[in-house]
Design a protein around this motif. Structure first.
Motif, short mmCIF file in Angstrom:
data_model
loop_
_atom_site.label_atom_id
_atom_site.label_comp_id
_atom_site.label_asym_id
_atom_site.label_seq_id
_atom_site.Cartn_x
_atom_site.Cartn_y
_atom_site.Cartn_z
N CYS A 288 0.81 -1.21 0.03
CA CYS A 288 0.02 0.06 0.12
C CYS A 288 0.79 1.24 -0.02
O CYS A 288 2.20 1.20 0.37
N GLY A 289 0.23 2.36 -0.59
CA GLY A 289 1.04 3.60 -0.44
C GLY A 289 1.44 4.03 -1.74
O GLY A 289 1.75 5.04 -2.00
N ALA A 290 1.61 3.25 -2.61
CA ALA A 290 2.19 3.71 -4.00
C ALA A 290 0.67 4.09 -5.12
O ALA A 290 -0.24 3.60 -4.65
N THR A 291 0.83 5.00 -6.04
CA THR A 291 -0.02 5.02 -6.78
C THR A 291 -0.28 4.01 -7.79
O THR A 291 0.65 3.24 -7.75
N LEU A 292 -1.53 4.09 -8.39
CA LEU A 292 -1.79 2.75 -9.24
C LEU A 292 -0.81 2.84 -10.36
O LEU A 292 -0.43 1.69 -10.83
N LEU A 293 -0.50 3.95 -10.89
CA LEU A 293 0.73 4.05 -12.02
C LEU A 293 2.10 3.52 -11.28
O LEU A 293 2.84 2.50 -12.08
N GLU A 294 2.49 3.86 -10.28
CA GLU A 294 3.61 3.12 -9.49
C GLU A 294 3.41 1.69 -9.41
O GLU A 294 4.46 0.81 -9.65
N ILE A 295 2.42 1.12 -9.18
CA ILE A 295 2.01 -0.22 -9.01
C ILE A 295 2.22 -0.90 -10.20
O ILE A 295 2.87 -1.87 -10.40
N SER A 296 1.94 -0.32 -11.37
CA SER A 296 1.89 -0.80 -12.69
C SER A 296 3.51 -1.03 -13.28
O SER A 296 3.92 -1.86 -13.59
N LYS A 297 4.16 0.20 -12.79
CA LYS A 297 5.58 0.09 -13.16
C LYS A 297 6.43 -0.98 -12.24
O LYS A 297 7.22 -1.59 -12.72
N LEU A 298 6.08 -1.13 -11.16
CA LEU A 298 6.69 -1.88 -10.03
C LEU A 298 6.50 -3.30 -10.57
O LEU A 298 7.18 -4.35 -10.29
N SER A 299 5.21 -3.46 -11.23
CA SER A 299 4.85 -4.96 -11.55
C SER A 299 5.04 -5.12 -13.06
O SER A 299 4.78 -6.40 -13.68
N ASP A 300 5.69 -4.44 -13.82
CA ASP A 300 6.13 -4.46 -15.20
C ASP A 300 4.66 -4.55 -16.03
O ASP A 300 5.04 -5.38 -16.99
N VAL A 301 3.71 -3.95 -15.59
CA VAL A 301 2.66 -3.81 -16.38
C VAL A 301 2.42 -2.62 -17.31
O VAL A 301 2.65 -1.53 -16.49
N PRO A 302 2.59 -2.78 -18.56
CA PRO A 302 2.67 -1.60 -19.36
C PRO A 302 1.55 -0.35 -19.20
O PRO A 302 0.13 -0.96 -18.86
N HIS A 303 1.70 0.79 -19.09
CA HIS A 303 0.55 1.73 -18.63
C HIS A 303 1.03 3.00 -19.26
O HIS A 303 2.05 3.53 -19.01
N ALA A 304 -0.06 3.58 -20.24
CA ALA A 304 0.45 4.80 -20.68
C ALA A 304 0.58 5.79 -19.69
O ALA A 304 -0.16 6.07 -18.89
N SER A 305 1.45 6.85 -20.07
CA SER A 305 1.74 7.89 -19.28
C SER A 305 2.50 9.01 -19.73
O SER A 305 3.56 8.84 -19.71
N VAL A 306 1.97 9.85 -20.75
CA VAL A 306 2.74 10.84 -21.64
C VAL A 306 3.58 11.84 -20.73
O VAL A 306 4.68 12.17 -21.03
#
Length: 586
Positions: A288-306
């Motif tokens: 807990c505590g990470a943003t959803l975008l950070e969770i995606s990055k930590l889990s190597d889940v591709p996530h758009a973020s320009v």
């Protein structure tokens, strides 16, 4: 007037929309950074006057010292230092992952290296003046640096460069989304990162060289020592001791910050987890505590973020499935973006949402939005004449589509379109000559026969219309209406060669054929068709068109009219081509 009690103050500080909200932190970081960058710029300009004379540098330096010493300015300056450094440390502790982009790591390291380089300079100037009443004139700085302690010249130089590069990187990351900033960006980058510090350092060096002979001149040094206002040599010992203590404190603070960040990772609760179930992807579990975008990055889940997770675009947005009442309300900054795109209550920005419970989400935009790379082209010498096929493609009414969107979202949409269409051109042996905002120009037949070039261009146009439909389906959640495209194709003789200057030099084509292809792309609006292909291209490709689709049009800038096929797709043309190909006629 109601005065909040301490508990209310603490709750407000902790609140997402309180004084330390992410939006306010960003604003404070920018304002404090601009104050410090202005301070550094003044110093650089003052140093550069050494190229004129030591006297000019010293005279202006006196005014600068008076201005900085004025107590309101000193409060602003030291307040900016405290805020900027404090927010940098806070940001490190707020982030659950240290997977920064390389430029952010460079900026961060430069920022923390800066006080190490300049602490000696600060202690021997501002501190010496404030505590021991030493007259820290420019002559004193030059003599201390170049005569009494030459090693400090290297430290001061490193400090100046670290401060300037740190500030330039900050400005670059702040302005990079602005269209006007991208114009001639390399020129500004060279001026900012090279010219200004070079002038400052050469001016400082020139001042140092001019004062070295005076250090051996008793007539100069006598009045200098009197103006220095140091009655007892013991002051230098005390100042040296204070400097050592200051260095010890500085290194202790930096060391404690590093140890605390490591401890935060090692001793963070292992049981406090959230599970994110991506409808179109994996199911992952993170602390807990990470943003959803950070969770995606930590889990190597591709996530758009320009925009890099700064809440300045909507490309990272997700749809939340299930109960949304358990989520924290959007911050003011997030609300502005969501309101701008008219998002529903179940839409949130991944870079701003901090999940506290398990969530099921769907990423609304694909994550392959990187700008396409132009194909590597073989160099052409001074130019050659060749028959090639030129294609122009353009998104219809893109100005109207983009005016209600955030700048980053417009960039994202153009990149999506450019990637898909660029891939089609490349797969059909074409070359994208240049991207023109919401459209592009492509060449076919550069390295092959004119017949193959024309046929490949027509084939590519057919595939592009299909791929545009797929792209519209892919981005349906982000589009109020499907994208429409116009394509113009013409074949003829052009001058083909490497043109331009420096990094902008590349293979391109010029000639009447290029102008005609561009006019045909515009003609698609008049003919209410998706594709306009000249009769010349159809004949050279060895195809047979339907006479009902052929129209004679006047092309602006040409005296004669041109036979053109106005089509919504090239199915019939390509079918005829396959028949002729089987018969061995093409």
């Amino acid at each position: 007037m109601n005065i909040p009690n301490p508990i209310e103050l603490i709750n407000r500080l902790k609140s997402e929309d309180g004084w330390f909200s992410k939006a306010n932190q960003s604003n404070l970081r920018i304002v404090s950074g601009m104050v410090l960058f202005g301070y550094v710029t003044i110093h650089f300009m003052n140093h550069s006057l050494g190229l004129i004379s030591r006297e000019a540098m010293s005279a202006v330096g006196g005014w600068v010292h008076w201005f900085i010493a004025f107590w309101p300015i000193s409060i602003i300056l030291y307040g900016a230092i405290a805020v900027h450094v404090g927010l940098a440390i806070l940001r490190i502790f707020q982030r659950k992952t240290l997977r920064f982009p390389a430029k952010e790591w460079v900026q961060l390291l430069l920022g923390f290296a800066l006080p190490i380089f300049i602490i000696g300079h600060v202690m021997n100037t501002r501190y010496a003046n404030a505590v021991y009443d030493v007259n820290a004139s420019y002559d004193y700085i030059l003599l201390s640096t170049f005569y009494f302690s030459p090693f400090s010249a290297y430290m001061d130089t490193a400090g100046l460069l670290a401060a300037w590069l740190h500030g330039c990187l900050g400005l670059h990351m702040w302005f990079q989304a602005q269209p006007m900033y991208r114009v001639k960006k390399k020129v500004r980058l060279a001026l900012a990162t090279v010219l200004v510090p070079v002038l400052a350092l050469t001016g400082f060096l020139s001042g140092g060289r001019s004062i070295l002979p005076l250090a051996e001149d008793g007539e100069f040094m006598g009045p200098y020592y009197e103006a220095l206002n140091v009655a007892d040599d013991a002051i230098w010992d005390m100042l040296g001791s204070d400097t050592q203590y200051a260095r010890l404190i500085l290194f202790s603070v930096i060391g404690l910050a590093i140890i605390a960040r490591i401890a935060m990772v090692v001793f963070s609760p292992k049981t406090d987890k959230v599970t994110i179930d991506y409808i179109d992807g994996p199911k992952v579990t993170q602390s807990c505590g990470a943003t959803l975008l950070e969770i995606s990055k930590l889990s190597d889940v591709p996530h758009a973020s320009v925009c890099g997770g700064k809440g300045r675009c909507s490309t990272c947005r997700v749809r939340i499935f299930g109960d949304i009442t358990s989520l924290e309300a959007p911050s003011e900054a997030e609300c502005k973006v969501l309101t701008r795109i008219k998002a529903g209550d179940d839409i949130r920005l991944a870079c701003q949402l901090v999940p506290s419970t398990d969530l099921k989400v769907m990423r609304l935009l694909p994550s392959d939005g990187a700008p396409p790379k132009l194909a590597d082209l073989a160099p052409a010498a001074s130019g050659r004449e060749k028959v090639v096929t030129i294609m122009f493609a353009d998104i219809r009414d893109f100005t109207r589509i983009s005016e209600s969107r955030l700048p980053f979202d417009v960039v994202y949409l153009i990149n999506q379109f450019s990637k898909v269409m660029g891939d089609v051109v490349k797969q059909n042996k074409g070359t994208v000559d240049k991207f023109l905002g919401d459209g592009f120009m492509a060449l076919f037949g550069v390295d092959g026969s004119p017949e193959k070039g024309a046929l490949n261009a027509i084939k590519a146009a057919d595939i592009m219309t299909t791929e545009l439909q797929k792209l519209n389906e892919k981005l349906a959640i982000d589009l109020d209406e499907p994208l429409l495209m116009g394509i113009g194709i013409h074949t003829g003789s052009v001058i083909l060669g490497n043109m331009g200057y420096g990094a902008s030099r590349g293979l391109t084509a010029i000639g009447d054929t290029v102008n005609t292809a561009s006019r045909l792309e515009t003609e698609t609006k008049i003919q209410k068709a998706r594709i306009c292909i000249s009769d010349d291209s159809v004949k050279i490709a060895g195809l047979v068109g339907n006479a009902d689709d052929r129209v004679r049009v006047s092309i602006r800038g040409k005296k004669i009219e041109l036979d053109v096929y106005a089509l919504d797709n090239t199915n019939e043309l390509m079918a005829a081509g396959k028949t002729l190909e089987k018969a061995g006629e093409i």
